[in-house]
Design a protein around this motif. Sequence first.
Motif, PDB file in Angstrom:
ATOM      1  N   PRO A 114       0.809  -1.220   0.000  1.00  0.00           N
ATOM      2  CA  PRO A 114       0.000   0.000   0.000  1.00  0.00           C
ATOM      3  C   PRO A 114       0.841   1.268   0.000  1.00  0.00           C
ATOM      4  CG  PRO A 114      -0.261  -1.221   2.075  1.00  0.00           C
ATOM      5  CD  PRO A 114       0.493  -2.103   1.138  1.00  0.00           C
ATOM      6  N   LYS A 115       1.989   1.224   0.674  1.00  0.00           N
ATOM      7  CA  LYS A 115       2.830   2.427   0.714  1.00  0.00           C
ATOM      8  C   LYS A 115       3.374   2.750  -0.678  1.00  0.00           C
ATOM      9  CE  LYS A 115       4.196   2.198   5.527  1.00  0.00           C
ATOM     10  NZ  LYS A 115       4.950   1.224   6.331  1.00  0.00           N
ATOM     11  N   ALA A 116       3.720   1.716  -1.422  1.00  0.00           N
ATOM     12  CA  ALA A 116       4.232   1.938  -2.782  1.00  0.00           C
ATOM     13  C   ALA A 116       3.120   2.479  -3.682  1.00  0.00           C
ATOM     14  CB  ALA A 116       4.790   0.639  -3.352  1.00  0.00           C
ATOM     15  N   TRP A 117       1.902   1.955  -3.534  1.00  0.00           N
ATOM     16  CA  TRP A 117       0.786   2.480  -4.321  1.00  0.00           C
ATOM     17  C   TRP A 117       0.586   3.966  -4.020  1.00  0.00           C
ATOM     18  CZ3 TRP A 117      -4.076  -1.254  -4.323  1.00  0.00           C
ATOM     19  CH2 TRP A 117      -3.694  -2.495  -4.836  1.00  0.00           C
ATOM     20  N   ALA A 118       0.614   4.284  -2.726  1.00  0.00           N
ATOM     21  CA  ALA A 118       0.356   5.671  -2.317  1.00  0.00           C
ATOM     22  C   ALA A 118       1.457   6.596  -2.822  1.00  0.00           C
ATOM     23  CB  ALA A 118       0.221   5.747  -0.803  1.00  0.00           C
ATOM     24  N   LYS A 119       2.693   6.112  -2.783  1.00  0.00           N
ATOM     25  CA  LYS A 119       3.815   6.941  -3.274  1.00  0.00           C
ATOM     26  C   LYS A 119       3.668   7.198  -4.765  1.00  0.00           C
ATOM     27  CE  LYS A 119       7.586   6.895  -0.130  1.00  0.00           C
ATOM     28  NZ  LYS A 119       7.138   5.980   0.973  1.00  0.00           N
ATOM     29  N   GLN A 120       3.273   6.165  -5.476  1.00  0.00           N
ATOM     30  CA  GLN A 120       3.097   6.324  -6.918  1.00  0.00           C
ATOM     31  C   GLN A 120       1.977   7.328  -7.243  1.00  0.00           C
ATOM     32  OE1 GLN A 120       1.145   3.185  -9.349  1.00  0.00           O
ATOM     33  NE2 GLN A 120       3.023   3.202 -10.537  1.00  0.00           N
ATOM     34  N   ALA A 121       0.885   7.210  -6.491  1.00  0.00           N
ATOM     35  CA  ALA A 121      -0.240   8.133  -6.698  1.00  0.00           C
ATOM     36  C   ALA A 121       0.196   9.562  -6.394  1.00  0.00           C
ATOM     37  CB  ALA A 121      -1.422   7.740  -5.815  1.00  0.00           C
ATOM     38  N   LYS A 122       0.983   9.691  -5.333  1.00  0.00           N
ATOM     39  CA  LYS A 122       1.475  11.017  -4.945  1.00  0.00           C
ATOM     40  C   LYS A 122       2.345  11.612  -6.056  1.00  0.00           C
ATOM     41  CE  LYS A 122       2.720  14.114  -1.737  1.00  0.00           C
ATOM     42  NZ  LYS A 122       1.823  14.800  -0.815  1.00  0.00           N
ATOM     43  N   SER A 123       3.238  10.802  -6.592  1.00  0.00           N
ATOM     44  CA  SER A 123       4.132  11.377  -7.601  1.00  0.00           C
ATOM     45  C   SER A 123       3.424  11.597  -8.935  1.00  0.00           C
ATOM     46  CB  SER A 123       5.432  10.572  -7.761  1.00  0.00           C
ATOM     47  OG  SER A 123       5.123   9.267  -8.122  1.00  0.00           O
ATOM     48  N   MET A 124       2.285  10.940  -9.119  1.00  0.00           N
ATOM     49  CA  MET A 124       1.477  11.251 -10.306  1.00  0.00           C
ATOM     50  C   MET A 124       0.773  12.599 -10.129  1.00  0.00           C
ATOM     51  SD  MET A 124      -1.581   9.051 -12.118  1.00  0.00           S
ATOM     52  CE  MET A 124      -2.968   9.413 -11.050  1.00  0.00           C
ATOM     53  N   GLY A 125       0.566  12.987  -8.864  1.00  0.00           N
ATOM     54  CA  GLY A 125      -0.111  14.260  -8.607  1.00  0.00           C
ATOM     55  C   GLY A 125      -1.553  14.098  -8.157  1.00  0.00           C
ATOM     56  N   ALA A 126      -1.960  12.843  -7.833  1.00  0.00           N
ATOM     57  CA  ALA A 126      -3.342  12.618  -7.393  1.00  0.00           C
ATOM     58  C   ALA A 126      -3.558  13.214  -6.007  1.00  0.00           C
ATOM     59  CB  ALA A 126      -3.662  11.123  -7.360  1.00  0.00           C
ATOM     60  N   LYS A 127      -4.679  13.876  -5.828  1.00  0.00           N
ATOM     61  CA  LYS A 127      -5.020  14.464  -4.527  1.00  0.00           C
ATOM     62  C   LYS A 127      -6.030  13.618  -3.774  1.00  0.00           C
ATOM     63  CE  LYS A 127      -2.815  18.470  -4.494  1.00  0.00           C
ATOM     64  NZ  LYS A 127      -1.774  18.761  -3.495  1.00  0.00           N
ATOM     65  N   GLY A 172      -0.913  12.296   2.353  1.00  0.00           N
ATOM     66  CA  GLY A 172      -1.761  13.483   2.196  1.00  0.00           C
ATOM     67  C   GLY A 172      -2.746  13.348   1.044  1.00  0.00           C
ATOM     68  N   ILE A 173      -3.089  12.099   0.698  1.00  0.00           N
ATOM     69  CA  ILE A 173      -4.074  11.858  -0.370  1.00  0.00           C
ATOM     70  C   ILE A 173      -5.386  11.414   0.285  1.00  0.00           C
ATOM     71  CG2 ILE A 173      -4.625  10.437  -2.393  1.00  0.00           C
ATOM     72  CD1 ILE A 173      -1.588  10.195  -2.875  1.00  0.00           C
ATOM     73  N   ASP A 174      -6.457  12.145   0.025  1.00  0.00           N
ATOM     74  CA  ASP A 174      -7.743  11.842   0.660  1.00  0.00           C
ATOM     75  C   ASP A 174      -8.324  10.540   0.111  1.00  0.00           C
ATOM     76  OD1 ASP A 174      -7.530  14.103   2.176  1.00  0.00           O
ATOM     77  OD2 ASP A 174      -8.977  15.291   1.018  1.00  0.00           O
ATOM     78  N   VAL A 175      -8.920   9.753   1.017  1.00  0.00           N
ATOM     79  CA  VAL A 175      -9.454   8.452   0.615  1.00  0.00           C
ATOM     80  C   VAL A 175     -10.980   8.461   0.575  1.00  0.00           C
ATOM     81  CG1 VAL A 175      -9.595   5.992   1.193  1.00  0.00           C
ATOM     82  CG2 VAL A 175      -7.443   7.235   1.528  1.00  0.00           C
TER      83      VAL A 175
END
Length: 485
Positions: A114-127, A172-175
């Motif tokens: 899950p941490k890797a998924w979240a990091k990837q989403a973060k670097s894509m710019g997903a909020k 810091g990505i809202d779920v």
Amino acid sequence: MKSILRGAILAVALTGAGLGSVIAQKAPDNTPRTSIALEHGSHQLGNRTDLMMESWRNYGLGQFIHWGLYAIPGGHWEGKYYGGAAEWIRSWKDMPNEAYDKLYKEFDPQNFDPKAWAKQAKSMGAKYMIITTKHHDGFCLWPSEYTEYDVTNSPYGKDIIGPLVEAYDAEGIDVYLYFSVMDWNHPGYRSKLETEEDREAYESFKEFTRNQLLELLGLYPTTKGLWFDGTWDAAWKEQAAFADKLETEMREKIPGLIIGSRFRPDDYGNRHFDSNGDLMGDYEQGWERKLPETFEDTKGNDWDCVMTVPENQWGYHSDWRGHVKTSFELIEMLVKSVSLNGNFVMNFGPDGQGSIRQEETQLAAEIGDWMNVNHEAIYGCGYLDWKKQDWGYYTKNRETGKIYMVVFNMPLNGALKVKIPSKVSLGKVSPLENPKTNLEVEEIHRDEYLIHFENQKSSNSPVVIVIEPSFSEKQEGAEYQKAKT
Ligand code: 1KN
């Protein structure tokens, strides 16, 4: 005008059938309108203005994740290719239900990180991120007290949703939680209610649905909202009172909770928009795999667009056929969404082991590269009422008032036409990447300009130009001659 007319026609039609009474109401702009009295229609006219909804409105880019048992067959059964959406494979005649319903015994995603998924989403710019807690098959990715058909009874044996929420919260990505009301596993579920037996069974299903939703919000209290699906059945369309009450309960459980227009039907079984044409829920959820063309199409409502990378695959399909969208196309959809006051949500379908496929990883990286440089034109931005031009889209920051021209079709001569309202002056005009450069602005007609970009053309990715407009009265300068036509 249109909605007044539609309301009146509907009202007449419904009273004619003896179903409702007509009452006079005032619209937010105080013009009188004819309305049907509804107990379970829209509870709010106009967009929400509270802080949670403002955050939602300012996200711009989101990530959808479709993950469940369907990721294991990945669009195949016994070597045969299934051409439909992978998450619907259970409904395929070539795959027996009994076979699908045993898949949970194989659910053991050893690569789930899950941490890797979240990091990837973060670097894509997903909020924000939306995760399928339960799709139509009924399998729950969280430990549910109300069914055996959940992760705890798979070899994996533990919660998926909790660690995901934690990892995305940490970035810091809202779920947001996706939840399918339609449930192919629950014995009380019916698509229509024809007999007394159906009705009794469906009562148990309603209670189960309520329990699960309140359970989810209790287990994951940092949830910002719910994304509903599978609410189109005739049986659910009869549940206006039940759904309305449940929506209130959910909102009480998490103040500020955001719920789209796909949850509850109104008194007459209308969905998304009630019988008076007013939006039910906090934003319009009707833009699935499509985009509005104009601001009028959005009716001024908040909305999101959820989009697949191939034509129609949400869950993991190991064999994507047909056109696969490029990052250029996805970025254009993102910008178009923002330019029309919507959020754009790109879907990911991790495989049965919990890996995100290479194609999606590549796209996330490319979108992230663009967002890294140009996010200022996305976050906190929305619609600007200037005449749309062929080169691309305008967005406008809701706080600073800065205007962004996002250029997808650079003219061969590098001259970008801009037509502006009379009271506005263009002010400073510069490339986002190069704020110290002032671009040459040539007035070609009253309120019409060419922004000359020819010496700046270098990259082949969408370019952003920033306008810092001023609103002072314009100088009376050039003489304009009115054409006699
Ligand atoms: C055309 O019918 C449908 C029915 C369900 C189209 C899509 C869907 C579901 N909604 C998407 C967000 C996916 O979850 C898809 O399975």
